[in-house]
Design an enzyme around this catalytic site. Structure first.
Site, PDB file in Angstrom:
ATOM      1  CB  SER A 234      -0.944   0.040   1.090  1.00 34.48           C
ATOM      2  OG  SER A 234      -2.058  -0.876   1.131  1.00 34.48           O
ATOM      3  CD  GLU A 314      -7.924  -6.594  -6.715  1.00 34.11           C
ATOM      4  OE1 GLU A 314      -8.246  -7.639  -6.947  1.00 34.11           O
ATOM      5  OE2 GLU A 314      -6.891  -6.492  -5.733  1.00 34.11           O
ATOM      6  N   PRO A 315      -7.207  -0.234  -7.194  1.00 34.61           N
ATOM      7  CG  PRO A 315      -8.058   1.354  -8.450  1.00 34.61           C
ATOM      8  CD  PRO A 315      -7.595  -0.071  -8.736  1.00 34.61           C
ATOM      9  N   GLY A 316      -7.846   1.393  -4.278  1.00 28.72           N
ATOM     10  CA  GLY A 316      -8.968   1.741  -3.158  1.00 28.72           C
ATOM     11  C   GLY A 316      -8.549   3.198  -2.750  1.00 28.72           C
ATOM     12  NE  ARG A 317      -3.332   4.141   0.491  1.00 28.41           N
ATOM     13  CZ  ARG A 317      -3.345   3.549   1.953  1.00 28.41           C
ATOM     14  NH1 ARG A 317      -3.643   4.445   3.077  1.00 28.41           N
ATOM     15  NH2 ARG A 317      -2.967   2.266   2.140  1.00 28.41           N
ATOM     16  NE  ARG A 362      -4.544   4.954   6.749  1.00 28.86           N
ATOM     17  CZ  ARG A 362      -3.476   5.527   6.412  1.00 28.86           C
ATOM     18  NH1 ARG A 362      -3.549   6.816   6.803  1.00 28.86           N
ATOM     19  NH2 ARG A 362      -2.348   5.155   5.978  1.00 28.86           N
ATOM     20  CE1 TYR A 366      -1.840   0.005   9.117  1.00 22.17           C
ATOM     21  CE2 TYR A 366      -3.253   2.196   8.887  1.00 22.17           C
ATOM     22  CZ  TYR A 366      -3.085   0.499   8.904  1.00 22.17           C
ATOM     23  OH  TYR A 366      -4.097  -0.319   8.578  1.00 22.17           O
ATOM     24  CB  CYS A 393     -10.682   7.122  27.961  1.00 19.51           C
ATOM     25  SG  CYS A 393     -12.246   7.917  28.184  1.00 19.51           S
ATOM     26  CD  GLU A 394      -6.286   3.836  24.129  1.00 18.55           C
ATOM     27  OE1 GLU A 394      -6.983   2.775  24.437  1.00 18.55           O
ATOM     28  OE2 GLU A 394      -5.502   4.060  23.927  1.00 18.55           O
TER      29      GLU A 394
END
Ligand code: LLP
Length: 465
Positions: A234, A314-317, A362, A366, A393-394
């Site tokens: 990706s 197969e593009p998505g993003r 994300r 990542y 709460c993080e």
């Protein structure tokens, strides 16, 4: 980003390669999306919300179809572009991409259901997945999807058994592809060719495993072997890794032909086309990659003495990512004195918004970076060094780790984060029982709801205990 001081050019954060193409700034500095003022969007639909520029998404879909279609026509091959629904799928989006000439790639029963609800004909749908259930396979067979991409030797037997049970025979076989791991993996600017056998997807090219799997499919008359499939990663920025994968896949196709006399008609080269998340990043050159890939495919096929196969991608993003932004409302603004690595101190302004890791995982997952800006007004020339955080709460619930915002940013302001169309809403959760945001389409001065906001009733309806 450096500690901030002094004025920043307002346009800087509306880099055209990061924001949807129909987003602009009003005279008073507010963001306008396809003719709709974001203040109006927030008033009508509340925040947080994903705002999706329909014309921009359609244009990106068309770009893939046109660029790949033209490049491969030059070498006498046809191309199918499958929109990777995992990046974001809704009924409207499935219809739009189909209207622009794309097919739809799904990777679960749920995605398949959305594509079918949208009226995408089964033969224009693909089904992926490394652990498909029998039910998912059966539904795909019943829907007569154009391809089931089998991911393991065991799955070949399961798909064949289900095909037979559904009455499919050599006269009317179920089309399948075999997902192959070539050992080539790419992402960002990296191009690493080792150790990628150690993951869950596909069947390795190495040691003849992929060849054996292709032969196993040929042994089932109720299955039709369309070809081999590869997806190498990706956020890929250039053609080199795609070309290397194409080379490997075409070699496999020729090996199968040599061993069995069967020349499979198709090769799928997967998705992974990179986009720009921040102004200093460069999106992949879709036309350039299409041309390079077509040249390589033609060259390799000539070397191998095989005709050029039908190609799919197969593009998505790259279709949906830059077409949307997230609109948040600012709540708490809190200056925090922070110790710098050199021992000095600086003030970091924590700007809390009304979403966070539940609508965009994300950054946490990542370390992904984004850009954002004040959206309801221009704001002061003076800026602060800010960190935009969510309401979870993080402490890791960070949207933009280090960004310059106008120093007068205040509760009630709107903040827009760019390029959140892919893997934002589709990876959203209900952590802390937050309600997943709506997806709003904007076009020609109108906004409409594609996916509505969740309600507390939705959450409580699931809680039957
Ligand atoms: N085809 C296959 C078989 C895939 O596995 C994927 C993505 C795609 C196509 C589409 O890739 P794209 O063009 O969107 O990069 N959640 C991660 C991305 C995971 C992608 C998984 N497979 C993220 O947020 O970056």
């Amino acid at each position: 980003m450096a500690a901030a001081a002094g004025p920043v050019p307002r346009e800087r954060d509306l880099a055209p390669h990061v924001w949807p193409s129909n987003v602009s700034l009003a005279d008073d500095g507010a963001l306008v999306a396809a003719g709709v003022d974001v203040r109006e969007i927030a008033r009508t639909y509340d925040t947080p919300a994903f705002v999706l520029d329909e014309a921009d998404l359609r244009a990106r879909a068309r770009l893939f179809r046109d660029a790949f279609g033209a490049a491969f026509a030059e070498v006498g091959a046809e191309v199918d572009v499958f929109y990777a629904g995992k990046s974001f799928l809704s009924v409207a989006v499935a219809r739009w991409v189909r209207e622009e000439g794309l097919r739809v790639d799904t990777c679960s029963g749920g995605e398949l259901a959305v594509a079918l609800r949208a009226g995408v004909p089964g033969p224009e749908i693909g089904l992926h997945g490394n652990n498909k259930s029998d039910d998912e396979i059966r539904r795909a067979v019943e829907a007569r999807v154009g391809r089931i991409v089998v991911d393991s030797p065991a799955e070949i037997e399961r798909v064949a058994a289900i095909a037979s049970a559904e009455g499919r025979t050599a006269a009317d076989p179920v089309p399948v592809m075999v997902r192959v791991t070539t050992g080539i993996h790419a992402g960002g600017h990296e191009f690493i060719s080792t150790a990628h056998e150690d993951q869950k997807f596909g069947i390795p090219l190495a040691q003849g495993h992929a060849l054996a799997a292709l032969r196993a499919v040929l042994g089932h008359p109720e299955l039709e072997l369309l070809g081999a499939h590869s997806h190498i990663g990706s956020q890929i920025q250039d053609a080199a890794a795609f070309e290397a994968a194409a080379r490997a896949m075409l070699g496999l196709r020729a090996d199968l032909a040599g061993a069995t006399g069967v020349l499979v008609p198709e090769v799928d080269l997967g998705g992974g086309y990179g986009i720009a998340y921040t102004a200093d990043e460069t999106p992949i050159d879709v036309r350039g990659v299409a041309r390079a890939l077509a040249r390589t495919v033609a060259e390799v096929c000539a070397e191998l003495g095989t005709p050029v196969p039908r190609i799919s991608v197969e593009p998505g993003r790259a279709v949906v990512g830059p077409a949307a932004f997230t609109l948040y409302r600012v709540g708490v603004v809190k200056p925090v004195t922070v110790t710098a690595p050199d021992g000095g101190t600086f003030v970091r302004t924590y700007v809390s918004v009304d979403g966070g890791m539940s609508d965009n995982i994300r950054p946490v997952l990542y370390g992904a970076t984004y850009t954002g800006r004040l959206a309801n007004r221009a704001g002061s020339d003076a800026v602060v060094r800010a960190r935009v955080v969510g309401k979870h709460c993080e402490s890791g619930d960070i949207v933009l780790p280090d960004v310059e915002l106008p120093a007068d940013v205040a509760p009630g302001d709107l903040l827009a984060v760019a390029a959140t169309g892919a893997y934002g809403r589709s990876m959203a959760s209900n952590y802390n029982h937050l309600l997943r945001p709506p997806v709003l389409a904007v076009r020609d001065g109108q906004a409409r709801v594609l996916v509505r906001r969740e309600t507390e009733e939705d959450l409580l309806a699931l809680d039957v205990g």
